[in-house]
Write an enzyme that holds these catalytic residues in place. Structure first.
Site, PDB file in Angstrom:
ATOM      1  N   ASP A  14       0.857  -1.183   0.000  1.00 14.80           N
ATOM      2  CA  ASP A  14       0.000   0.000   0.000  1.00 14.80           C
ATOM      3  C   ASP A  14       0.897   1.237   0.000  1.00 14.80           C
ATOM      4  OD1 ASP A  14      -1.742   2.177   0.600  1.00 14.80           O
ATOM      5  OD2 ASP A  14      -3.167   0.758   1.471  1.00 14.80           O
ATOM      6  N   ALA A  37     -12.629  -5.950  -4.114  1.00 12.50           N
ATOM      7  CA  ALA A  37     -12.415  -4.510  -4.281  1.00 12.50           C
ATOM      8  C   ALA A  37     -13.116  -4.012  -5.539  1.00 12.50           C
ATOM      9  CB  ALA A  37     -10.918  -4.210  -4.309  1.00 12.50           C
ATOM     10  N   ARG A  38     -12.414  -4.005  -6.668  1.00 11.60           N
ATOM     11  CA  ARG A  38     -12.990  -3.605  -7.949  1.00 11.60           C
ATOM     12  C   ARG A  38     -12.444  -4.529  -9.034  1.00 11.60           C
ATOM     13  NH1 ARG A  38     -16.292  -1.443  -5.411  1.00 11.60           N
ATOM     14  NH2 ARG A  38     -16.949   0.756  -5.410  1.00 11.60           N
ATOM     15  N   ASP A  98     -15.853 -11.145  -5.958  1.00  9.59           N
ATOM     16  CA  ASP A  98     -17.178 -10.581  -5.736  1.00  9.59           C
ATOM     17  C   ASP A  98     -17.454  -9.444  -6.707  1.00  9.59           C
ATOM     18  OD1 ASP A  98     -19.631 -10.441  -4.115  1.00  9.59           O
ATOM     19  OD2 ASP A  98     -18.863  -8.522  -3.403  1.00  9.59           O
ATOM     20  N   GLU A 140     -20.137  -5.082 -14.763  1.00 15.16           N
ATOM     21  CA  GLU A 140     -21.213  -5.707 -14.008  1.00 15.16           C
ATOM     22  C   GLU A 140     -22.558  -5.235 -14.543  1.00 15.16           C
ATOM     23  OE1 GLU A 140     -20.637  -5.068  -9.818  1.00 15.16           O
ATOM     24  OE2 GLU A 140     -18.592  -5.852  -9.844  1.00 15.16           O
ATOM     25  N   HIS A 169     -21.373  -9.200  -6.271  1.00 13.56           N
ATOM     26  CA  HIS A 169     -21.095  -7.957  -5.551  1.00 13.56           C
ATOM     27  C   HIS A 169     -21.925  -7.871  -4.260  1.00 13.56           C
ATOM     28  CE1 HIS A 169     -19.013  -3.960  -6.501  1.00 13.56           C
ATOM     29  NE2 HIS A 169     -19.290  -3.949  -5.216  1.00 13.56           N
ATOM     30  N   ALA A 217     -20.941  -6.580   0.962  1.00 10.02           N
ATOM     31  CA  ALA A 217     -21.518  -5.733   2.012  1.00 10.02           C
ATOM     32  C   ALA A 217     -22.886  -6.237   2.476  1.00 10.02           C
ATOM     33  CB  ALA A 217     -21.651  -4.297   1.515  1.00 10.02           C
TER      34      ALA A 217
END
Length: 333
Positions: A183, A243-244, A268, A273, A292, A295
């Site tokens: 990171d 994430a993406r 996910d 999408e 997705h 969450a």
């Protein structure tokens, strides 16, 4: 300036479903309507479809572009039903006095991190495939589903922010993994607090047995895992992405799965999408894709919904919502 509130809930299949009280609170503010648009709808058409709606509760799609804002009538607020905002042009929102607010990152932290590990374990232990054999009355074929353990492995976490830091904690403290963290925006000391050691991406790719993608998508990391990066990885590595989708070049991933470089892939998210049954990744038995839903826990959806509704209530009173990332507006007191 209109005093009547019309609230559009756009491309969110979950908002208000488990918690109808969120919809009831919005109805106290004015008219509400749910919309589902193609993720690639152009800005001008989107603006036309949402004419008259001065607040939007927005999902990850569609894209609220400069063209959208140029053609949109009064729009006081875009409240993201989530923490990402790469589908909103903030400069255009500022030019048109539209507040943009987000869900606090901590609301999604546990849910998304837990799903990253859940999906990773699923593909490592071949859980879905074993379950399908039970449904087919083929219990006796269980010896075909000998998986791999996670405990004690070297785990790489790409993006050690809100979600990635929790993934690192789970891997280090829960599974006794050596956690390598990449990171560029975090210090070594920050990563150490979560049980990770800060490394460069090359070292992470070369040493990790499993890799978890948790980075925000930005202009610098689009397709950050491509042919070169897959070639640098260990043979037979497992990969999990919550994430993406656009962090990975999917053609390169397909090739890495084809040649056996990747032992298993759990995701996910996809670059485009929704995913459909003809997606090339679905040709591989060692791939699992969820729609997705990282969450999608009751706890997380309640917190997200509460925040979006509160943002609309505050905006209706001319008060700047908390966690706003675009704050210039003529609609505030």
């Amino acid at each position: 300036m209109s005093n009547k509130n019309r609230i559009a809930i756009v491309n969110s299949s979950s908002f208000g479903l488990p918690f109808p009280e969120h919809l009831e609170r919005l109805r106290q503010l004015g008219e509400i309507e749910k919309f589902t648009f193609d993720s690639e709808i152009d800005g001008k058409t989107l603006a036309k479809e949402l004419k008259g709606f001065n607040m939007i509760i927005a999902s990850i799609t569609p894209f609220y572009t400069e063209e959208f804002f140029e053609h949109k009538d009064e729009l006081k607020l875009i409240a993201r039903h989530g923490i990402g905002y790469n589908n909103i042009d903030l400069e255009a929102a500022k030019a048109h006095h539209t507040i943009v607010s987000l869900v606090p990152a901590l609301i999604e932290r546990d849910a998304v991190a837990e799903n990253n590990i859940t999906n990773l374990l699923n593909v490592m232990r071949q859980t879905n495939k074993a379950h399908q054999k039970v449904l087919q009355d083929k219990w006796e074929e269980r010896a075909n589903f000998v998986g791999h353990g996670l405990s004690g492995k070297t785990a790489g976490v790409i993006g050690v922010g809100n979600i990635g830091s929790r993934v690192a904690e789970i891997l280090h403290y829960g599974f006794r993994c050596e956690v390598l963290g990449y990171d560029p925006y975090r210090t070594s000391l920050e990563l150490e607090a979560f049980g990770a050691r800060k490394v460069e991406l090359d070292e992470l790719l070369q040493r990790s047995d499993v890799i978890c993608l948790c980075a925000n998508l930005n202009e610098f990391n689009y397709h950050m895992l491509s042919e070169k990066e897959f070639a640098s990885m260990k043979d037979f590595v497992y990969l999990s992405n919550t994430a993406r989708g656009a962090l990975i070049k999917e053609d390169a991933l397909v090739n890495a799965l084809d040649n056996g470089k990747i032992a298993g892939f759990a995701t996910d998210v996809l670059e485009e999408e929704p995913g459909r049954t003809d997606h090339p990744l679905l040709n591989f038995e060692n791939v699992i894709i969820t729609p997705h839903t990282s969450a999608y826990t009751m706890e997380c959806l309640k917190g997200m919904g509460d925040k979006c509704v509160t943002d609309c209530e505050m905006m209706a009173d001319g008060i700047l919502p908390n966690r706003s990332i675009q704050t210039d507006s003529i609609y505030l007191k």
